[in-house]
Write a protein that holds these residues in place. Sequence first.
Motif, PDB file in Angstrom:
ATOM      1  N   LEU A  91      -6.846  -4.199   4.248  1.00 24.29           N
ATOM      2  CA  LEU A  91      -5.401  -4.036   4.380  1.00 24.29           C
ATOM      3  C   LEU A  91      -4.715  -5.386   4.219  1.00 24.29           C
ATOM      4  O   LEU A  91      -5.334  -6.432   4.431  1.00 24.29           O
ATOM      5  N   ILE A 143      -0.103   4.609   7.567  1.00 27.65           N
ATOM      6  CA  ILE A 143      -1.459   4.114   7.319  1.00 27.65           C
ATOM      7  C   ILE A 143      -2.482   5.137   7.798  1.00 27.65           C
ATOM      8  O   ILE A 143      -3.462   5.420   7.110  1.00 27.65           O
ATOM      9  N   ALA A 179       0.811  -1.225   0.000  1.00 31.61           N
ATOM     10  CA  ALA A 179       0.000   0.000   0.000  1.00 31.61           C
ATOM     11  C   ALA A 179       0.840   1.270   0.000  1.00 31.61           C
ATOM     12  O   ALA A 179       0.423   2.296   0.489  1.00 31.61           O
ATOM     13  N   THR A 218      -6.854   8.181   0.762  1.00 33.54           N
ATOM     14  CA  THR A 218      -6.236   7.213  -0.149  1.00 33.54           C
ATOM     15  C   THR A 218      -6.704   5.800   0.188  1.00 33.54           C
ATOM     16  O   THR A 218      -6.930   4.981  -0.698  1.00 33.54           O
ATOM     17  N   LEU A 219      -6.844   5.536   1.483  1.00 31.03           N
ATOM     18  CA  LEU A 219      -7.418   4.271   1.942  1.00 31.03           C
ATOM     19  C   LEU A 219      -8.818   4.576   2.461  1.00 31.03           C
ATOM     20  O   LEU A 219      -8.984   5.161   3.529  1.00 31.03           O
ATOM     21  N   VAL A 250     -10.244  -0.864   6.662  1.00 32.55           N
ATOM     22  CA  VAL A 250     -10.269   0.529   7.092  1.00 32.55           C
ATOM     23  C   VAL A 250     -11.662   0.844   7.625  1.00 32.55           C
ATOM     24  O   VAL A 250     -12.661   0.617   6.950  1.00 32.55           O
ATOM     25  N   ILE A 301     -11.798  -0.652   2.692  1.00 34.23           N
ATOM     26  CA  ILE A 301     -10.636  -1.200   1.987  1.00 34.23           C
ATOM     27  C   ILE A 301      -9.949  -2.214   2.889  1.00 34.23           C
ATOM     28  O   ILE A 301      -9.706  -1.963   4.070  1.00 34.23           O
ATOM     29  N   LEU A 327      -2.695   7.811   5.213  1.00 33.97           N
ATOM     30  CA  LEU A 327      -3.402   7.351   4.014  1.00 33.97           C
ATOM     31  C   LEU A 327      -4.909   7.315   4.240  1.00 33.97           C
ATOM     32  O   LEU A 327      -5.697   7.628   3.346  1.00 33.97           O
ATOM     33  N   ILE A 328      -5.312   6.967   5.458  1.00 38.96           N
ATOM     34  CA  ILE A 328      -6.736   6.963   5.795  1.00 38.96           C
ATOM     35  C   ILE A 328      -7.251   8.393   5.889  1.00 38.96           C
ATOM     36  O   ILE A 328      -8.308   8.734   5.352  1.00 38.96           O
TER      37      ILE A 328
END
Length: 134
Positions: free
Chosen positions: A38, A23, A3, A31-32, A78, A36, A26-27
Amino acid sequence: MNAGISVNLRSPVPPFEQIRAQIASLITVGTLAPGIRLPTVRSLASDLGLAAGTVARAYKELELAGLIETRRRNGTVVAGTPAPPARTDAHGQEAATAEVLAAVDRYIAEGRNAGLDDAALLEILRARQGWSHE
């Protein structure tokens, strides 16, 4: 698949914290997206060349923060993040909160990858803006 997560083993920031911060960023920036899936702990650990316990610790902290959740049959997904409150500028227009948060997250990630701690990152910001040392 990692990722887009990377770990700098020379950084003073522990690897689990680097994973957690990336992470979370990204959340936060979307982006996440919620739902989604992981990578599994073992898969991500293998991709990054780390011990599974390191990734498990990052996932545990993200779960405690409410950003991810582990589901028995669906793995780790997520959960999402609350949207930042809408802000308006002096002209009543909504400010670019998400873009600013993304820029801050990139700044922190780049600084940590360069081996800088939080105090050094804050000092750089203060110096660039001429802030005093309060």
